[in-house]
Design an enzyme around this catalytic site. Structure first.
Site, PDB file in Angstrom:
ATOM      1  N   ALA A  88      41.087  34.028  25.541  1.00 26.50           N
ATOM      2  CA  ALA A  88      41.261  32.776  26.168  1.00 26.50           C
ATOM      3  C   ALA A  88      40.576  31.620  25.601  1.00 26.50           C
ATOM      4  O   ALA A  88      39.703  31.975  24.826  1.00 26.50           O
ATOM      5  CB  ALA A  88      40.722  32.737  27.708  1.00 26.50           C
ATOM      6  N   GLY A 121      41.483  37.826  26.027  1.00 23.57           N
ATOM      7  CA  GLY A 121      42.891  37.771  26.507  1.00 23.57           C
ATOM      8  C   GLY A 121      44.090  38.050  25.492  1.00 23.57           C
ATOM      9  O   GLY A 121      45.246  38.496  25.615  1.00 23.57           O
ATOM     10  N   GLU A 128      44.324  41.844  25.858  1.00 16.63           N
ATOM     11  CA  GLU A 128      45.140  42.144  27.066  1.00 16.63           C
ATOM     12  C   GLU A 128      46.640  41.606  26.888  1.00 16.63           C
ATOM     13  O   GLU A 128      47.434  42.275  27.405  1.00 16.63           O
ATOM     14  CB  GLU A 128      44.539  41.250  28.214  1.00 16.63           C
ATOM     15  CG  GLU A 128      43.087  41.631  28.489  1.00 16.63           C
ATOM     16  CD  GLU A 128      42.469  40.760  29.426  1.00 16.63           C
ATOM     17  OE1 GLU A 128      42.122  39.571  29.092  1.00 16.63           O
ATOM     18  OE2 GLU A 128      41.934  41.004  30.594  1.00 16.63           O
ATOM     19  N   GLU A 177      34.089  39.812  27.302  1.00 19.91           N
ATOM     20  CA  GLU A 177      33.980  38.773  28.332  1.00 19.91           C
ATOM     21  C   GLU A 177      32.506  38.738  28.838  1.00 19.91           C
ATOM     22  O   GLU A 177      32.138  37.925  29.333  1.00 19.91           O
ATOM     23  CB  GLU A 177      35.010  38.836  29.382  1.00 19.91           C
ATOM     24  CG  GLU A 177      36.477  38.415  29.133  1.00 19.91           C
ATOM     25  CD  GLU A 177      37.297  39.493  28.238  1.00 19.91           C
ATOM     26  OE1 GLU A 177      36.634  40.666  28.039  1.00 19.91           O
ATOM     27  OE2 GLU A 177      38.451  39.469  28.086  1.00 19.91           O
TER      28      GLU A 177
HETATM   29  N1  COA Z   1      38.123  30.051  22.470  1.00 17.72           N
HETATM   30  C1  COA Z   1      38.169  28.875  21.804  1.00 17.72           C
HETATM   31  N2  COA Z   1      37.738  28.571  20.450  1.00 17.72           N
HETATM   32  C2  COA Z   1      37.606  29.694  19.728  1.00 17.72           C
HETATM   33  C3  COA Z   1      38.000  31.115  20.385  1.00 17.72           C
HETATM   34  C4  COA Z   1      38.058  31.000  21.791  1.00 17.72           C
HETATM   35  N3  COA Z   1      38.234  32.432  22.288  1.00 17.72           N
HETATM   36  N4  COA Z   1      37.542  31.822  19.385  1.00 17.72           N
HETATM   37  C5  COA Z   1      37.136  31.256  18.219  1.00 17.72           C
HETATM   38  N5  COA Z   1      37.264  29.940  18.643  1.00 17.72           N
HETATM   39  C6  COA Z   1      37.129  28.818  17.595  1.00 17.72           C
HETATM   40  C7  COA Z   1      35.490  28.532  17.163  1.00 17.72           C
HETATM   41  O1  COA Z   1      34.949  27.917  18.346  1.00 17.72           O
HETATM   42  C8  COA Z   1      35.647  27.798  15.854  1.00 17.72           C
HETATM   43  O2  COA Z   1      35.832  26.686  16.355  1.00 17.72           O
HETATM   44  P1  COA Z   1      35.363  25.505  15.545  1.00 17.72           P
HETATM   45  O3  COA Z   1      35.402  25.733  14.089  1.00 17.72           O
HETATM   46  O4  COA Z   1      36.012  24.190  16.014  1.00 17.72           O
HETATM   47  O5  COA Z   1      33.860  25.668  15.849  1.00 17.72           O
HETATM   48  C9  COA Z   1      36.857  28.629  15.381  1.00 17.72           C
HETATM   49  O6  COA Z   1      37.446  29.299  16.492  1.00 17.72           O
HETATM   50  C10 COA Z   1      36.282  29.573  14.352  1.00 17.72           C
HETATM   51  O7  COA Z   1      35.761  30.530  15.164  1.00 17.72           O
HETATM   52  P2  COA Z   1      34.335  31.119  14.501  1.00 17.72           P
HETATM   53  O8  COA Z   1      33.180  31.667  15.523  1.00 17.72           O
HETATM   54  O9  COA Z   1      33.634  30.264  13.583  1.00 17.72           O
HETATM   55  O10 COA Z   1      34.509  32.364  13.618  1.00 17.72           O
HETATM   56  P3  COA Z   1      33.844  33.709  13.118  1.00 17.72           P
HETATM   57  O11 COA Z   1      34.641  34.428  11.979  1.00 17.72           O
HETATM   58  O12 COA Z   1      32.572  33.141  12.765  1.00 17.72           O
HETATM   59  O13 COA Z   1      33.671  34.534  14.396  1.00 17.72           O
HETATM   60  C11 COA Z   1      34.709  35.515  16.371  1.00 17.72           C
HETATM   61  C12 COA Z   1      35.022  35.029  14.981  1.00 17.72           C
HETATM   62  C13 COA Z   1      36.030  36.128  16.902  1.00 17.72           C
HETATM   63  C14 COA Z   1      33.876  36.794  16.329  1.00 17.72           C
HETATM   64  C15 COA Z   1      34.374  34.276  17.294  1.00 17.72           C
HETATM   65  O14 COA Z   1      34.884  33.262  16.984  1.00 17.72           O
HETATM   66  C16 COA Z   1      34.169  34.980  18.663  1.00 17.72           C
HETATM   67  O15 COA Z   1      33.248  35.508  19.098  1.00 17.72           O
HETATM   68  N6  COA Z   1      35.215  34.426  19.494  1.00 17.72           N
HETATM   69  C17 COA Z   1      35.247  34.306  21.042  1.00 17.72           C
HETATM   70  C18 COA Z   1      35.954  35.806  21.313  1.00 17.72           C
HETATM   71  C19 COA Z   1      35.734  35.860  22.911  1.00 17.72           C
HETATM   72  O16 COA Z   1      34.655  35.772  23.526  1.00 17.72           O
HETATM   73  N7  COA Z   1      36.937  36.248  23.596  1.00 17.72           N
HETATM   74  C20 COA Z   1      36.959  36.423  25.032  1.00 17.72           C
HETATM   75  C21 COA Z   1      37.254  34.905  25.567  1.00 17.72           C
HETATM   76  S1  COA Z   1      37.282  35.178  27.245  1.00 17.72           S
END
Ligand code: COA
Length: 258
Positions: free
Chosen positions: A65, A109, A112, A132
């Site tokens: 999400a 999500g 999911e 989450e």
């Molecule tokens: N929602 C909103 N933005 C997200 C996102 C999410 N679920 N996942 C990644 N992004 C965004 C980051 O904020 C970043 O944006 P920015 O460049 O404007 O700062 C961009 O996508 C790239 O992500 P980044 O974290 O820099 O990449 P990474 O390769 O270092 O890490 C992940 C990748 C997937 C490990 C990390 O982005 C992450 O943990 N994301 C969240 C996953 C999560 O918790 N999902 C469940 C949500 S309920």
């Protein structure tokens, strides 16, 4: 506002791509609205037999999400954001098979959404998880229900309680994905599977999916009876007549979807 869900066709397969690569294709409200609209259009299109859903870019299927949208939301706002129709349920009950083509991060999500699809084909680079817990949340798109059904209660709890990510090979071993393929073959291999399924009778595909999906909610005795009824219902279709006739005449069947 530019489109965040791209739609293309290859033969009888519709490919929907979540297109927010700079946000790792996070599921925003706009994605929800556009995805529902795209699916509604495909539902009425007899030229489409199978739907494939994927994420834009090389890195991510869907990273969950959109966390930025959570900030400042009241529980009422969040409940509205999670209003019906939920995209997860729409995909699970969609009258055509839906295949997730998992090209990278498949988290929260995103995982999911993949679990709501009928089949999952993953790149060997794909990573899966329900993170989450690290946000002080639990899965809210069906993860606490669909993950244990796919991988068993213990493994589902391991993933949900730790928030850890696993690789594609482990996801396959657990039963979270059906196929793992080399990254550069992902599209070709997924479309090969999709085209094969799309070449069957659309009517029979719909009934087969409905019968299997019923196993998620019915006790075995009820499910077996339901299957019998659907099996016999197939005897009323032109496609059943054609399929049997074609077999006996040793020729390929020409499906009509009736
Ligand atoms: N929602 C909103 N933005 C997200 C996102 C999410 N679920 N996942 C990644 N992004 C965004 C980051 O904020 C970043 O944006 P920015 O460049 O404007 O700062 C961009 O996508 C790239 O992500 P980044 O974290 O820099 O990449 P990474 O390769 O270092 O890490 C992940 C990748 C997937 C490990 C990390 O982005 C992450 O943990 N994301 C969240 C996953 C999560 O918790 N999902 C469940 C949500 S309920």
């Amino acid at each position: 506002m530019s489109a965040v869900v791209l739609s293309e066709r290859e033969g009888r397969v519709a490919i929907l791509t979540i297109h927010r690569p700079d946000k790792l294709n996070a599921l925003s409200e706009q994605v929800r609205v556009e995805l529902l609209a795209a699916l509604a259009e495909i539902e009425g299109d007899d030229g489409v037999g199978v739907v494939v859903i994927t994420g834009s870019g090389e890195k991510s299927f869907i990273a969950g999400a959109d966390i930025a949208e959570f900030e400042g939301r009241s529980p009422f706002d969040q409940r509205w954001a999670m209003r019906s129709p939920r995209i997860f349920d729409v995909m699970a009950s969609f009258p055509k098979p839906v295949i997730a083509m998992i090209n990278g991060f498949c988290l929260g999500g995103g995982c999911e959404l993949a679990m709501s699809c009928d089949l999952r084909v993953a790149s060997e680079k794909a990573r899966f998880g329900q993170p989450e817990i690290n946000l002080g949340l639990i899965p809210g798109g069906g993860g606490t229900q669909r993950l244990p059904r796919l991988v068993g209660t213990g493994q589902a709890l391991r993933l949900i309680l730790t928030g850890d990510m696993i690789g594609a090979a482990e996801a396959k071993e657990l039963g979270l994905v059906e196929l793992v393929v080399p990254h550069d073959e992902l599209r070709a291999r997924t479309l090969e599977l999709a085209q094969k399924i799309a070449s069957k009778s659309p009517l029979t595909l719909k009934v087969a999916k409905e019968a299997v999906r019923a196993s998620e909610r019915l006790a075995i005795e009820e499910g077996i009876l339901y299957e019998r009824d659907l099996f016999c219902l197939c005897f009323s279709s032109e496609d059943k007549r054609e399929g049997v006739e074609a077999f006996l005449q040793k020729r390929p069947a020409a499906w009509r979807g009736r």
